[in-house]
Design a protein around this motif. Structure first.
Motif, short mmCIF file in Angstrom:
data_model
loop_
_atom_site.label_atom_id
_atom_site.label_comp_id
_atom_site.label_asym_id
_atom_site.label_seq_id
_atom_site.Cartn_x
_atom_site.Cartn_y
_atom_site.Cartn_z
N VAL A 88 0.84 -1.19 0.00
CA VAL A 88 0.00 0.00 0.00
C VAL A 88 0.88 1.24 0.00
N SER A 89 0.65 2.11 -0.98
CA SER A 89 1.27 3.43 -0.96
C SER A 89 0.20 4.40 -0.49
N GLN A 90 0.61 5.33 0.37
CA GLN A 90 -0.34 6.20 1.04
C GLN A 90 0.01 7.66 0.76
N VAL A 91 -1.02 8.46 0.45
CA VAL A 91 -0.85 9.88 0.18
C VAL A 91 -1.92 10.65 0.96
N ASP A 92 -1.49 11.70 1.64
CA ASP A 92 -2.46 12.56 2.32
C ASP A 92 -3.11 13.47 1.28
N CYS A 93 -4.40 13.67 1.42
CA CYS A 93 -5.12 14.53 0.47
C CYS A 93 -6.30 15.20 1.19
N THR A 94 -6.99 16.06 0.47
CA THR A 94 -8.14 16.76 1.03
C THR A 94 -9.32 16.54 0.11
N GLY A 95 -10.46 16.18 0.71
CA GLY A 95 -11.67 15.98 -0.07
C GLY A 95 -12.31 17.31 -0.45
N LYS A 96 -13.35 17.26 -1.27
CA LYS A 96 -14.00 18.50 -1.73
C LYS A 96 -14.64 19.27 -0.58
N ASP A 97 -14.93 18.56 0.51
CA ASP A 97 -15.54 19.21 1.66
C ASP A 97 -14.50 19.80 2.62
N GLY A 98 -13.21 19.73 2.24
CA GLY A 98 -12.14 20.29 3.06
C GLY A 98 -11.64 19.35 4.15
N ILE A 99 -12.22 18.18 4.25
CA ILE A 99 -11.82 17.22 5.29
C ILE A 99 -10.58 16.46 4.82
N LYS A 100 -9.66 16.27 5.76
CA LYS A 100 -8.43 15.53 5.46
C LYS A 100 -8.79 14.08 5.14
N ARG A 101 -8.20 13.57 4.08
CA ARG A 101 -8.43 12.20 3.63
C ARG A 101 -7.08 11.53 3.38
N ILE A 102 -7.16 10.23 3.16
CA ILE A 102 -5.98 9.44 2.81
C ILE A 102 -6.30 8.71 1.52
N MET A 103 -5.38 8.81 0.57
CA MET A 103 -5.55 8.05 -0.68
C MET A 103 -4.54 6.91 -0.68
N LEU A 104 -5.03 5.72 -0.95
CA LEU A 104 -4.19 4.53 -1.01
C LEU A 104 -4.07 4.07 -2.45
N PHE A 105 -2.88 3.66 -2.84
CA PHE A 105 -2.64 3.06 -4.14
C PHE A 105 -2.20 1.63 -3.89
N ILE A 106 -2.95 0.68 -4.45
CA ILE A 106 -2.66 -0.73 -4.22
C ILE A 106 -2.65 -1.44 -5.57
N GLU A 107 -1.52 -1.98 -5.94
CA GLU A 107 -1.36 -2.72 -7.19
C GLU A 107 -1.50 -4.20 -6.86
N LEU A 108 -2.32 -4.94 -7.63
CA LEU A 108 -2.55 -6.34 -7.31
C LEU A 108 -2.98 -7.13 -8.53
N ASP A 109 -2.91 -8.45 -8.41
CA ASP A 109 -3.47 -9.34 -9.43
C ASP A 109 -4.98 -9.27 -9.32
N LYS A 110 -5.65 -9.24 -10.44
CA LYS A 110 -7.10 -9.11 -10.46
C LYS A 110 -7.80 -10.22 -9.66
N LYS A 111 -7.18 -11.39 -9.61
CA LYS A 111 -7.81 -12.50 -8.90
C LYS A 111 -7.96 -12.23 -7.40
N HIS A 112 -7.22 -11.24 -6.87
CA HIS A 112 -7.32 -10.88 -5.46
C HIS A 112 -8.25 -9.69 -5.22
N LEU A 113 -8.84 -9.16 -6.27
CA LEU A 113 -9.62 -7.93 -6.15
C LEU A 113 -10.81 -8.05 -5.20
N ASN A 114 -11.59 -9.11 -5.31
CA ASN A 114 -12.76 -9.25 -4.43
C ASN A 114 -12.35 -9.34 -2.97
#
Length: 170
Positions: free
Chosen positions: A115-141
């Motif tokens: 998991v790669s993690q980035v701090d971000c802000t939503g449209k409502d100004g609330i602090k959010r966290i964005m995660l980037f996760i690369e995976l094989d499609k078979k693990h998606l569910n």
């Protein structure tokens, strides 16, 4: 040859032809050119003989057209099913969580996902966290289930990945 025999030949040949054609399309999109070329040749060769048989038979029956169409439909289903099972696809899941769930991100990592993690802000100004996760499609569910257990209102996007270099992914 009777109507039933011709219908069965046309149905099964068309089913194989379209299954191959569907698989070729997916291989082409995935840049598997050599295999797509070989299977494409076989696909068109089968198609040619099936069409020739269907159009030149002395027997006139609507069942021939129905067999041809049904072979196409079943072939599409089989081709897409084979493609999904045989071609290992990579996907990237982007997940946006409320900052309150930051302490639960290790739950995802502990299940074997990078998991790669980035701090971000939503449209409502609330602090959010964005995660980037690369995976094989078979693990998606499985990953979607883990994310929903953390935050059932999590926003996520899944994109197909064309190329991956370096890094770790499950």
């Amino acid at each position: 040859m009777n109507v039933l025999q011709i219908c069965l030949i046309i149905f099964f040949a068309r089913m194989i032809d379209v299954s191959l054609g569907t698989f070729v399309t997916v291989l082409t999109v995935k840049s598997k050119r050599i295999l797509a070329t070989i299977l494409g040749f076989i696909d068109v060769l089968i198609w040619f003989f099936v069409v020739k048989q269907a159009l030149t038979t002395e027997i006139k029956s609507m069942w021939i057209a129905i067999s041809y169409a049904l072979g196409y439909a079943i072939g599409t289903f089989i081709g897409t099913t084979l493609s999904n099972r045989l071609i290992n696809e990579k996907v990237c899941m982007q997940v946006v969580l409320d900052e309150a769930y930051e302490n639960k991100i290790n739950n995802i990592r502990n299940k074997g996902y990078a998991v790669s993690q980035v701090d971000c802000t939503g449209k409502d100004g609330i602090k959010r966290i964005m995660l980037f996760i690369e995976l094989d499609k078979k693990h998606l569910n499985n990953l979607k289930s883990i994310i929903r257990n953390i935050d059932e209102k999590a926003f996520f996007i899944v994109n197909e990945t064309k190329y991956v270099s370096n890094g770790f992914f499950k």
